[in-house]
Motif scaffolding. Sequence first.
Motif, PDB file in Angstrom:
ATOM      1  N   SER A 132       1.516   7.847  -5.612  1.00  0.00           N
ATOM      2  CA  SER A 132       0.360   8.616  -6.100  1.00  0.00           C
ATOM      3  C   SER A 132       0.323   9.996  -5.467  1.00  0.00           C
ATOM      4  O   SER A 132       0.031  10.994  -6.143  1.00  0.00           O
ATOM      5  CB  SER A 132      -0.940   7.862  -5.772  1.00  0.00           C
ATOM      6  N   THR A 133       0.610  10.072  -4.160  1.00  0.00           N
ATOM      7  CA  THR A 133       0.602  11.362  -3.469  1.00  0.00           C
ATOM      8  C   THR A 133       1.710  12.268  -3.973  1.00  0.00           C
ATOM      9  O   THR A 133       1.551  13.492  -4.050  1.00  0.00           O
ATOM     10  CB  THR A 133       0.755  11.147  -1.948  1.00  0.00           C
ATOM     11  N   ILE A 159       0.841  -1.203   0.000  1.00  0.00           N
ATOM     12  CA  ILE A 159       0.000   0.000   0.000  1.00  0.00           C
ATOM     13  C   ILE A 159       0.875   1.251   0.000  1.00  0.00           C
ATOM     14  O   ILE A 159       0.588   2.233  -0.693  1.00  0.00           O
ATOM     15  CB  ILE A 159      -0.941  -0.006   1.221  1.00  0.00           C
ATOM     16  N   GLN A 160       1.951   1.211   0.776  1.00  0.00           N
ATOM     17  CA  GLN A 160       2.821   2.382   0.896  1.00  0.00           C
ATOM     18  C   GLN A 160       3.451   2.748  -0.433  1.00  0.00           C
ATOM     19  O   GLN A 160       3.565   3.941  -0.764  1.00  0.00           O
ATOM     20  CB  GLN A 160       3.913   2.101   1.935  1.00  0.00           C
ATOM     21  N   TYR A 210       0.504   4.307  -2.520  1.00  0.00           N
ATOM     22  CA  TYR A 210      -0.029   5.529  -1.918  1.00  0.00           C
ATOM     23  C   TYR A 210       0.971   6.683  -2.025  1.00  0.00           C
ATOM     24  O   TYR A 210       0.620   7.793  -2.444  1.00  0.00           O
ATOM     25  CB  TYR A 210      -0.376   5.272  -0.451  1.00  0.00           C
ATOM     26  N   TYR A 248       8.004  12.307  -0.659  1.00  0.00           N
ATOM     27  CA  TYR A 248       7.019  11.231  -0.843  1.00  0.00           C
ATOM     28  C   TYR A 248       7.592  10.092  -1.683  1.00  0.00           C
ATOM     29  O   TYR A 248       7.226   8.925  -1.495  1.00  0.00           O
ATOM     30  CB  TYR A 248       5.746  11.781  -1.477  1.00  0.00           C
ATOM     31  N   SER A 264       7.740   6.100  -0.705  1.00  0.00           N
ATOM     32  CA  SER A 264       7.377   5.015  -1.618  1.00  0.00           C
ATOM     33  C   SER A 264       8.489   3.977  -1.712  1.00  0.00           C
ATOM     34  O   SER A 264       8.240   2.769  -1.624  1.00  0.00           O
ATOM     35  CB  SER A 264       7.078   5.590  -3.005  1.00  0.00           C
TER      36      SER A 264
END
Length: 457
Positions: free
Chosen positions: A252-253, A245-246, A249, A266, A270
């Motif tokens: 994408s962020t 998920i990390q 997420y 970010y 990831s």
Amino acid sequence: MDLLLTAYVFCYHFELDDPLIQLTENYKWINFFDFYWRFGIDGLSLGPILLTGFITTLATLAAQPVTRESQLFYFLMLAMYSGQIGTFSSRDILLFFIMWEFELIPVYLLLSMWGGKKRLYSATKFILYTAGSSVFLLLGIMGMSLYSSTEPTLNFELLTNQSYPLALEIIFYMGFLIAFAVKSPIIPLHTWLPDTHGEAHYSTCMLLAGILLKMGAYGLVRINMELLSRAHSLFCPWLMLLGSIQIIYAASTSLGQRNLKKRIAYSSVSHMGFLILGIGSISDTGLNGAILQIISHGFIGAALFFLAGTSYDRLRLLYLDEMGGMAIPMPKIFTVFTLLSMASLALPGMSGFIAELIVLLGIITSQKYLLITKILITFVTAIGMILTPIYSLSILRQMFYGYKLFNTPNSYFFDSGPRELFISISILIPIISIGIYPDFIFSFSADKVEAILSNFL
């Protein structure tokens, strides 16, 4: 000089094929509760220690433009270096905690005194997250040291052979996991990181991205895996889920961040997801890949923040939608930034590619999970790897292409000087070298990894 002395000692006095602790230092410190000044190096800590010395040396050189209270700035950087080296080499679990906490003080001061406009906010947020999570670390250490069949002990070697009731071991594991998840960081305990990177001076960012984040991953392997193996076996599927998920997420962020340093921050979150996957795979290949990712991302993350800082020194801009056209007036920065962006998106021949590939191979070859689970994790991770080139190439497009800055009237932007080129090339060389010959890292980690995984048989 310190880096050269460290490299000399490791080259001539460290036995790579010996998984036991070497270069030990053991002195009685406090008689009242049997507290020792106990240090030592093994295959797990050797890589992070060399990485720490290398990145700190270059970060100190990168801090040359700092003129306000520069002596204090350099002192705090070296104090941070001492705490990080102490954390990686501690063989006493309470000394590990002391060194873990010691490096927080210089980081807080570096943030609050030499940061951006919101430096006090980001420094306060950093200290609240990290110091708050350290409460769980201290409680876990006290619990493990006091629970003993004979007498309380703080020695890592003795704690390795200590057994606990499963419920108690799970409680210890959760406490350590929270502490290390904040430092790594692992979602959802990551929100301090973008604010901290967004406000810190870029030489401080080099130390944060290159070393401080790796302390959390090191703690997960050193304590959660090595000392609490039964609980780790129960938690590793959840770590795999969090890691997957990390990756998606954070990638994408990152795409939605206008601030250059926050976008790189970010991307670091990831890439740390691959570390979590390697640790959760409980396989020889996966854990070796995680250790390689510690070293690889240490170089890549530090280099990207350095180049972001050198760009800010010239433009006084951090928002990507205000940039453009830097490639023509600053071709050297453009070339190096492009190469390091390729390393970040895992271009073959770079260290990022081989580290992430080995982690994925570790997931596929793991005996812990069903085939369908491994396929799902690999598929989700592949989506994250597709998102990585999108935000990496987007940075290049917004910063270096177009005509916005190039057509600005009366503008003059000077390219990288000798000092900046030296730092960039010095980091680029090990990134390419590890990508071509990763066995150099495996030569000192493989035996230790095998010893750790023997607890899971």
